[in-house]
Design an enzyme around this catalytic site. Structure first.
Site, short mmCIF file in Angstrom:
data_model
loop_
_atom_site.label_atom_id
_atom_site.label_comp_id
_atom_site.label_asym_id
_atom_site.label_seq_id
_atom_site.Cartn_x
_atom_site.Cartn_y
_atom_site.Cartn_z
N CYS A 67 32.14 29.18 81.86
CA CYS A 67 32.80 28.24 82.59
C CYS A 67 33.09 27.07 81.82
O CYS A 67 34.14 26.48 81.54
CB CYS A 67 32.19 27.68 83.98
SG CYS A 67 31.76 28.94 85.07
N CYS A 95 27.32 26.51 84.06
CA CYS A 95 27.58 27.89 83.41
C CYS A 95 28.37 27.76 81.94
O CYS A 95 29.19 27.12 81.85
CB CYS A 95 28.66 28.62 84.54
SG CYS A 95 29.58 29.69 83.84
N ASP A 146 8.84 23.08 45.03
CA ASP A 146 8.37 22.08 44.02
C ASP A 146 6.97 21.97 43.86
O ASP A 146 6.08 21.91 44.80
CB ASP A 146 9.26 20.71 44.12
CG ASP A 146 9.04 19.82 43.19
OD1 ASP A 146 8.97 20.13 41.89
OD2 ASP A 146 8.79 18.45 43.62
#
Length: 703
Positions: free
Chosen positions: A14, A11, A394
Site C-alpha cells: 500500500c 502495508c 591491511d
C-alpha cells in the site's frame, strides 16, 4: 524536500502504491514514502492537502505536532492505528462466537445481524478503502478483501465472511505490530542523541539546545549525563561509557587532553569539555543519519519482490476469474461452489506476507549491528556481507596495533638499557617510544643524554658520561668491525622480520633491539571465528617486506598474504580477488580508501573517525576487529531468514491455491494461509534482534 512522520502505515505494498499516487501530483515526482522508518519525503511545492487525501485512502496520516509526544506510547499497530483497535477485534470475535453458538436457538435475521455487526466492527476500514478503490479501478489487498466479503455475503456465507473480516483485521493488526516493533527498536537506537547541554558562558551555566553549540564552546557534563557533541576534556577526570558509538560496554577513562564522543555517558566525575565539532558534524550525528538512511536502501532481493508484486495481484485476480468460470463451463461444476472457490483465491492473493519477507529482517539486522557498534550503510551492504567468501586485511593498524613494540632484545653490555633510554628519552619517534617502554619494563632508571644529533640514513648520536654513543639501524655500526656473533644475531633478527635498532659506543656494540608492529591480541582467535563463519580465504595485503609479512601471517593463521605492495598494487590484487569470489577489504579508512572502494564491500575500523565513516560501506566503530565475525553471522542470518520468509510466503499460498483443484479451498483456510504466512514471517524476522549468550561468550574470548 519536506519530511513528515506517518501513522497508519503497515502495508508495504500500500505504501508503494500511495507513493506512486503522490508522485503523480504536480511537483511530486521526487516524493518518497519510507516504509521501514514510517516517513514521507515530499517536495515543498506539493499541495500537502492533496497528499493527505491520498494517505487517507489507505488509512495513513501525517503525524501532527500535537500528536508527536503521544506517538511513542500509542502507536501499537500502524495498520489500524487507533488505541481501541484491540477492543474492536475482541468485540467482533465475541459477537462472532455468540452468533455461531446461538445459530440453532435464535431467528436467522438475528444471527445474520450479529454476523453483519461483527464484520462491520472489524472490517469497516478495509471495506471503505476497498469500495473507494473499486470505483477507481485500483486493485490491492483492500479491494480483494472487499470483493471477497461482498461475494461471501451475496451467496449467504455469513459465518465465513465474518470470520474472514475478523482474521484479516487481526492479520493487519499483527502485521503493523511487527513492523512497529522493528521501527521502535531502531527508534530506541536513535534516541541516544542528547537534547540539551549545559553551556558555560562568561562564567555562568545555562541550558541550551545542542543544535546551538559552536566549535570552541565550553560545556559542563555531570555524572550520568550525556556528552553533547565531540569534544576535548579541558578539566576533570572520569570514566565514560562509549557504547552509543562503539558498542563497547566497558567504560573508558578520560582525563585532560583526551577526546570524547557526543552521545557517550559520563559515569562519575565532573568534566569540562571544549566542543570541537558542531553536533550535526559529530560522529554520533553522522552515525544516526547513516543508520536512518540505511533502513531505506533496497537490496536486490527487495527490488525483485517489489517488481514481482506488481504482477502478482493482477495475476491472482485472473486466476480467480478462471476458477469461477472455467470449471462450470468446461466440467459442469456448480456455479455457486466455483464462485466461492474464486473468492477464496482472491484472499490468497494478498501479497503482504511476501512484501514483508525482507524489510523487517533488514531493519532488524541493521539495528542489531548498530547496537554492537557496527555501522552498516544500507540493506544492500548487509546482504552483501552475508555473501562474503574472501576477506582482505591491511596489516598496519588493522591486524596489528600500528605501534612499534620491542619483540626481542640481545644484550652484550650491562649499560645497554641505560644508554638506549637516555638517547631516546625525549624523542617522539615511534621506534624511540617502543625502546623507552622496553627500558622502563626492565626497571632501568633513564638518565639524560646530551648533544643528541640525527644522522641521516643511520639513526642518532649522543654524548653521555664523556663518551659518544650511537643508536640506529645497521648503518649506525659502520665505524665498527663486527664479530661473527653480532653478525649472526643481526641476520637472525632481520630474518625474523624485525626492524633492527642497534646501540653502540665508539668501540663495541652494546646490544640489539628487534622491533615489530605488535599483532592485535584478538587476531588469531578472530581468524578461527571467521573460518567457522564460512569465510574461505583470509588474505593480508601490506607494503611491508616479505619476512615481516610472513611472520604476521603465520602467527595469525591467515590463508595467504602479499607483501611489498604499493597502494595501486593493493587495488590490482583486490580486483583479482573479486574476480573469483565476493571479497571484502578491511582497512583504516584513510590510506586504504582505493582498495576499500574497489572491493565488493569496504569495511573500515577507526573508532568513529570521519574518514572511516565516509569511506567504507561498513564501519567498525571499535578500534579492533572483535565484532566482525558477529556482523558476518548476523548478515548471514538475515539472508537465510529472507529466503525462508519468501519460501513460506509463497509456499503457503501455493498450498492454498492447490486446494482449489479438489475443491477444498475455503474462505477461512485462505485467510489463515495469508495470516499464518504474515505472522510467521514477522516473528522469524524479529528473532534477529535477540542477542544470543553464545555470541557474547565468543566475543569475550576474542577480546
Amino acid at each position: 524536500m519536506a519530511e513528515y512522520r506517518l501513522k497508519g502505515l503497515s502495508c508495504a505494498n500500500c505504501a508503494r502504491e500511495m507513493e506512486g499516487e503522490i508522485q503523480k501530483l504536480p511537483h511530486g515526482g521526487e516524493a518518497k514514502i519510507y516504509f521501514n522508518s514510517g516517513k514521507l519525503s515530499v517536495p515543498e511545492e506539493v499541495d500537502l492537502s492533496n497528499v493527505e487525501k491520498i494517505l487517507a485512502t489507505d488509512g495513513a496520516a501525517i503525524i501532527k505536532e500535537q500528536d508527536d509526544s503521544d506517538e511513542e506510547g500509542h502507536h501499537h499497530a500502524e495498520g489500524h492505528s487507533g488505541p481501541n483497535w484491540k477492543v474492536l477485534i475482541s468485540l467482533s470475535t465475541i459477537l462472532f462466537i455468540s452468533a455461531f453458538l446461538l445459530e440453532d436457538y435464535l431467528h436467522v435475521a438475528v444471527i445474520v445481524s450479529l454476523y453483519v455487526v461483527a464484520t462491520a466492527i472489524s472490517g469497516y476500514q478495509t471495506f471503505i478503502k476497498g469500495m473507494k478503490n473499486l470505483f477507481r479501478l485500483k486493485f490491492n489487498i483492500d479491494t480483494l478483501m472487499t470483493v471477497a466479503l461482498i461475494g461471501a455475503f451475496s451467496i449467504g456465507e455469513w459465518r465465513e465472511g465474518t470470520l474472514v473480516a475478523i482474521l484479516f483485521g487481526l492479520n493487519e493488526y499483527l502485521e503493523g505490530l511487527g513492523m512497529e516493533k522493528a521501527r521502535r527498536s531502531m527508534a530506541a537506537l536513535l534516541q541516544v542523541a542528547p537534547k540539551e547541554a549545559v553551556l558555560i558562558d562568561e562564567g555562568q551555566e545555562k541550558v541550551v539546545p545542542i543544535s546551538s553549540l559552536k566549535i570552541g564552546d565550553i560545556v559542563l557534563v555531570k555524572a550520568g549525563e550525556k556528552i553533547p557533541s565531540d569534544g576535548k576534556v579541558i578539566e576533570g577526570k572520569s570514566s565514560v561509557n562509549e557504547a552509543a558509538i562503539t558498542g563497547e560496554s566497558m567504560p573508558v577513562d578520560k582525563q585532560i587532553g583526551d577526546d570524547v564522543f557526543g552521545g557517550s555517558v559520563n559515569n562519575e566525575g565532573l568534566l569540562k569539555i571544549e566542543i570541537i565539532k558542531a553536533y550535526e558534524d559529530s560522529s554520533l550525528a553522522k552515525i544516526l543519519h547513516l543508520v536512518e538512511e540505511a533502513q531505506e536502501t533496497k537490496t536486490p532481493t527487495e527490488l525483485f519482490i517489489n517488481q514481482f508484486a506488481k504482477y502478482y495481484t493482477p495475476a491472482i485476480m485472473l486466476i480467480s476469474v478462471f476458477v469461477m468460470i472455467i470449471p462450470p463451463l468446461l466440467f459442469g461444476n456448480d456455479w455457486g461452489a466455483s464462485f466461492y472457490q474464486g473468492l477464496a483465491v482472491l484472499i490468497v492473493g494478498c501479497p503482504c506476507a511476501l512484501i514483508l519477507s525482507s524489510p523487517i529482517a533488514i531493519v532488524s539486522g541493521i539495528t542489531r549491528n548498530a547496537r554492537n557498534g557496527i555501522l552498516v550503510k544500507g540493506g544492500v551492504h548487509l546482504e552483501q556481507l552475508g555473501k562474503v567468501e574472501t576477506i582482505a586485511f591491511d596489516k598496519t593498524g588493522t591486524l596489528t596495533k600500528g605501534e612499534p613494540h620491542v619483540e626481542q632484545t640481545i644484550v652484550y653490555e650491562p649499560n645497554f638499557y641505560q644508554v638506549a633510554g637516555a638517547i631516546e628519552k625525549n624523542s617522539s619517534h615511534p621506534l624511540a617510544v617502543a625502546v623507552v617502554k622496553e627500558v622502563a619494563k626492565n626497571e632501568q632508571e633513564i638518565e639524560q643524554a646530551t648533544d643528541v644529533q640525527t644522522i641521516v640514513g643511520q639513526g642518532v648520536s649522543a654524548r653521555m658520561n664523556e663518551k659518544n654513543y650511537y643508536l640506529g639501524n645497521e648503518n649506525s655500526l659502520s665505524h665498527l668491525t663486527l664479530s661473527n656473533k653480532v653478525k649472526e644475531d643481526i641476520t637472525q633478527l632481520k630474518e625474523s622480520g624485525y626492524t633492527l635498532v642497534a646501540v653502540a659506543d665508539e668501540e663495541k656494540v652494546l646490544g640489539l633491539f628487534g622491533v615489530s608492529d605488535q599483532i592485535r591480541p584478538e587476531a588469531h582467535q578472530l581468524m578461527k571465528r571467521l573460518q567457522e563463519s564460512g569465510i574461505k580465504q583470509t588474505v593480508m595485503l601490506t607494503g611491508d617486506h616479505h619476512k615481516s609479512a610472513e611472520k604476521v601471517a603465520a602467527a595469525i593463521g591467515l590463508t595467504d598474504y602479499y607483501a611489498g605492495l604499493l597502494p595501486d598494487e593493493k587495488v590490482k590484487k583486490i580486483k583479482e580477488l573479486t574476480e573469483t569470489s565476493t571479497t571484502a577489504m578491511v582497512g583504516d579508512g584513510i590510506n586504504d580508501a582505493p582498495a576499500l572502494a574497489t572491493a565488493n564491500l569496504g569495511i573500515a575500523m577507526g573508532k568513529g573517525t570521519d574518514s572511516a565513516i565516509e569511506t567504507a560501506d561498513i564501519v567498525l566503530m571499535q578500534d579492533h576487529l572483535g565484532k566482525l565475525p558477529s556482523a558476518i553471522s548476523i548478515s548471514q542470518r538475515v539472508n537465510r531468514i529472507i529466503k525462508v520468509n519468501i519460501m513460506l510466503a509463497l509456499g503457503l499460498k501455493l498450498i492454498a491455491l492447490l486446494l482449489t483443484i479438489p475443491g477444498l479451498l475455503t474462505l477461512w483456510i485462505a485467510i489463515l494461509s495469508d495470516m499464518g504466512a504474515t505472522i510467521i514471517v514477522t516473528l522469524i524476522s524479529l528473532t534477529i534482534l535477540i542477542e544470543k549468550k553464545r555470541e557474547k561468550v565468543e566475543y569475550m574470548k576474542i577480546n
